[in-house]
Design a protein around this motif. Structure first.
Motif, PDB file in Angstrom:
ATOM      1  N   ASP A 110      32.500  39.509  35.320  1.00  0.00           N
ATOM      2  CA  ASP A 110      32.742  38.209  35.935  1.00  0.00           C
ATOM      3  C   ASP A 110      32.088  38.157  37.299  1.00  0.00           C
ATOM      4  O   ASP A 110      31.635  39.176  37.829  1.00  0.00           O
ATOM      5  CB  ASP A 110      34.254  37.937  36.042  1.00  0.00           C
ATOM      6  N   GLY A 151      50.443  37.826  37.496  1.00  0.00           N
ATOM      7  CA  GLY A 151      50.356  39.194  37.000  1.00  0.00           C
ATOM      8  C   GLY A 151      51.448  40.068  37.592  1.00  0.00           C
ATOM      9  O   GLY A 151      51.976  39.788  38.657  1.00  0.00           O
ATOM     10  N   VAL A 192      46.075  44.462  43.797  1.00  0.00           N
ATOM     11  CA  VAL A 192      45.266  44.525  45.006  1.00  0.00           C
ATOM     12  C   VAL A 192      45.900  43.697  46.111  1.00  0.00           C
ATOM     13  O   VAL A 192      46.076  44.155  47.230  1.00  0.00           O
ATOM     14  CB  VAL A 192      43.831  44.064  44.714  1.00  0.00           C
ATOM     15  N   ASN A 230      41.961  38.532  32.884  1.00  0.00           N
ATOM     16  CA  ASN A 230      41.834  38.960  34.283  1.00  0.00           C
ATOM     17  C   ASN A 230      40.569  38.362  34.895  1.00  0.00           C
ATOM     18  O   ASN A 230      40.603  37.837  36.005  1.00  0.00           O
ATOM     19  CB  ASN A 230      41.748  40.486  34.378  1.00  0.00           C
ATOM     20  N   ARG A 255      48.571  37.225  46.319  1.00  0.00           N
ATOM     21  CA  ARG A 255      47.625  36.514  45.469  1.00  0.00           C
ATOM     22  C   ARG A 255      48.064  36.575  44.015  1.00  0.00           C
ATOM     23  O   ARG A 255      48.111  35.577  43.321  1.00  0.00           O
ATOM     24  CB  ARG A 255      46.229  37.136  45.612  1.00  0.00           C
ATOM     25  N   LYS A 266      41.330  34.856  35.636  1.00  0.00           N
ATOM     26  CA  LYS A 266      42.272  34.681  36.750  1.00  0.00           C
ATOM     27  C   LYS A 266      41.598  34.819  38.100  1.00  0.00           C
ATOM     28  O   LYS A 266      41.907  34.100  39.033  1.00  0.00           O
ATOM     29  CB  LYS A 266      43.386  35.746  36.680  1.00  0.00           C
ATOM     30  N   TYR A 267      40.673  35.777  38.199  1.00  0.00           N
ATOM     31  CA  TYR A 267      40.077  36.070  39.499  1.00  0.00           C
ATOM     32  C   TYR A 267      38.698  35.423  39.680  1.00  0.00           C
ATOM     33  O   TYR A 267      37.925  35.840  40.526  1.00  0.00           O
ATOM     34  CB  TYR A 267      40.054  37.596  39.725  1.00  0.00           C
ATOM     35  N   LEU A 274      46.432  46.396  33.169  1.00  0.00           N
ATOM     36  CA  LEU A 274      45.382  47.416  33.068  1.00  0.00           C
ATOM     37  C   LEU A 274      45.940  48.782  32.662  1.00  0.00           C
ATOM     38  O   LEU A 274      45.235  49.575  32.039  1.00  0.00           O
ATOM     39  CB  LEU A 274      44.606  47.525  34.383  1.00  0.00           C
ATOM     40  N   GLY A 310      50.833  43.578  37.335  1.00  0.00           N
ATOM     41  CA  GLY A 310      50.169  44.855  37.580  1.00  0.00           C
ATOM     42  C   GLY A 310      50.354  45.877  36.479  1.00  0.00           C
ATOM     43  O   GLY A 310      50.128  47.060  36.685  1.00  0.00           O
TER      44      GLY A 310
HETATM   45  P1  ADP Z   1      47.777  41.840  36.999  1.00  0.00           P
HETATM   46  O1  ADP Z   1      48.702  41.522  35.898  1.00  0.00           O
HETATM   47  O2  ADP Z   1      48.381  41.751  38.360  1.00  0.00           O
HETATM   48  O3  ADP Z   1      46.454  41.133  36.901  1.00  0.00           O
HETATM   49  P2  ADP Z   1      46.417  44.237  36.108  1.00  0.00           P
HETATM   50  O4  ADP Z   1      46.985  45.592  35.822  1.00  0.00           O
HETATM   51  O5  ADP Z   1      45.834  43.491  34.972  1.00  0.00           O
HETATM   52  O6  ADP Z   1      47.560  43.419  36.820  1.00  0.00           O
HETATM   53  O7  ADP Z   1      45.337  44.398  37.250  1.00  0.00           O
HETATM   54  C1  ADP Z   1      45.645  45.123  38.426  1.00  0.00           C
HETATM   55  C2  ADP Z   1      44.966  44.509  39.626  1.00  0.00           C
HETATM   56  O8  ADP Z   1      43.546  44.697  39.541  1.00  0.00           O
HETATM   57  C3  ADP Z   1      45.144  42.997  39.726  1.00  0.00           C
HETATM   58  O9  ADP Z   1      46.307  42.665  40.416  1.00  0.00           O
HETATM   59  C4  ADP Z   1      43.910  42.577  40.485  1.00  0.00           C
HETATM   60  O10 ADP Z   1      44.133  42.722  41.854  1.00  0.00           O
HETATM   61  C5  ADP Z   1      42.858  43.587  40.070  1.00  0.00           C
HETATM   62  N1  ADP Z   1      41.937  43.046  39.039  1.00  0.00           N
HETATM   63  C6  ADP Z   1      41.950  43.298  37.713  1.00  0.00           C
HETATM   64  N2  ADP Z   1      40.936  42.679  37.080  1.00  0.00           N
HETATM   65  C7  ADP Z   1      40.238  42.018  38.026  1.00  0.00           C
HETATM   66  C8  ADP Z   1      39.060  41.186  38.019  1.00  0.00           C
HETATM   67  N3  ADP Z   1      38.389  40.918  36.885  1.00  0.00           N
HETATM   68  N4  ADP Z   1      38.635  40.687  39.206  1.00  0.00           N
HETATM   69  C9  ADP Z   1      39.302  40.959  40.357  1.00  0.00           C
HETATM   70  N5  ADP Z   1      40.411  41.714  40.425  1.00  0.00           N
HETATM   71  C10 ADP Z   1      40.881  42.248  39.286  1.00  0.00           C
END
Ligand code: ADP
Length: 256
Positions: free
Chosen positions: A188, A218, A208, A160, A212, A163-164, A223, A220
């Motif tokens: 990060d 992802g 979020v 994650n 994007r 990715k971001y 996490l 969702g």
């Molecule tokens: P995804 O598979 O979409 O990444 P997650 O459950 O892992 O789903 O995360 C949920 C959301 O939290 C993500 O879609 C993203 O918007 C946000 N997110 C998670 N980790 C980060 C990060 N390190 N930086 C920014 N946004 C994050």
């Protein structure tokens, strides 16, 4: 409908019993609603990629479509299939974790060894964006944990972070030993999470920015899975984030 009304309002055992039956009915009703919501989210998540796949397969199949366009559509079809596979994997994982009686298989693990394994897993991917990966914290600490599951947690959080984050960004992994617990901090300097979204990011299917995350792949569920695993270890996970500055996840786990 499961709502039950028992007209027993006495203070004795019968009254108590009536109260617990009412509570139970309320709980069952809540669970039913939750399950329905979950199922409609899954259906929705399946429908979107399938619509793309069907639509582009149809256009690609037309004799009037140029070879160049066909190649482009096939790329989208492949991308959407990959998305579906990811969704299936995440769903299977979640189902397995939420199954009653699911147990994490805990063993004595040398934390350093776990971290090394995680670092070697993500380093190759990180180099694609020339991420500056900083690892800190050492020592011979053992913990009673499920190696594979905690590895999954750390890889998930690191991916994650990746990715971001932008190219050449810093990502840190720090191991912090404490008395009865230890912490692993992953931070990060990526795009961060808006304050109003923070309370929901551990929920299933929560993203979020839906457009994007579609392109980054992802669904969702990552996490939600991470939180389940940490809870099964009697641990805690905390997130701190500032938009456009970065995100920090802190995992706290007991040694035993
Ligand atoms: P995804 O598979 O979409 O990444 P997650 O459950 O892992 O789903 O995360 C949920 C959301 O939290 C993500 O879609 C993203 O918007 C946000 N997110 C998670 N980790 C980060 C990060 N390190 N930086 C920014 N946004 C994050």
């Amino acid at each position: 409908d499961l709502s039950i009304q028992l007209n027993v309002n006495t203070e004795d055992e019968l009254g108590e019993l009536a109260k617990s039956i009412e509570d139970l009915a309320e709980k069952l009703d809540f669970m039913k609603r939750e399950r329905n919501e979950f199922l409609s989210s899954v259906a929705h998540e399946l429908r979107t990629p399938l619509t793309f796949i069907k639509g582009y397969a149809d256009i690609a199949n037309r004799s009037t479509t140029s070879l160049e366009d066909k190649t482009q559509y096939l790329r989208i079809i492949r991308e959407e299939s990959r998305h579906l596979t990811q969704l299936m994997e995440d769903l299977m994982n979640l189902a397995q974790l939420e199954e009653n009686g699911f147990k994490v298989e805990k063993h004595q693990v040398l934390i350093q060894e776990l971290i090394n394994e995680v670092v070697s897993k993500v380093s190759g991917v990180f180099s694609e964006k020339r991420i500056n990966f900083l690892i800190s914290g050492e020592g011979n600490f053992y913990a009673n944990i499920d190696f594979m599951r905690i590895e999954q947690v750390l890889v998930n959080l690191l991916m994650n972070a990746y990715k971001y984050s932008a190219d050449e960004s810093d990502i840190k992994l720090a191991f912090i030993p404490e008395k009865e617990n230890f912490k692993i901090v992953i931070s990060d300097k990526g795009e961060g999470i808006p304050e109003q979204d923070l309370p929901y990011i551990f929920e299933r299917f929560y993203r979020v920015d839906k457009s994007r995350t579609r392109t980054t792949g992802g669904v969702g569920l990552g996490l939600a899975i991470v939180q389940d695993i940490v809870k099964k270890h009697n641990g805690k996970i905390i997130v701190e984030s500032i938009q456009n500055q970065g995100t920090t996840f802190i995992i706290e786990l007991p040694y035993s």
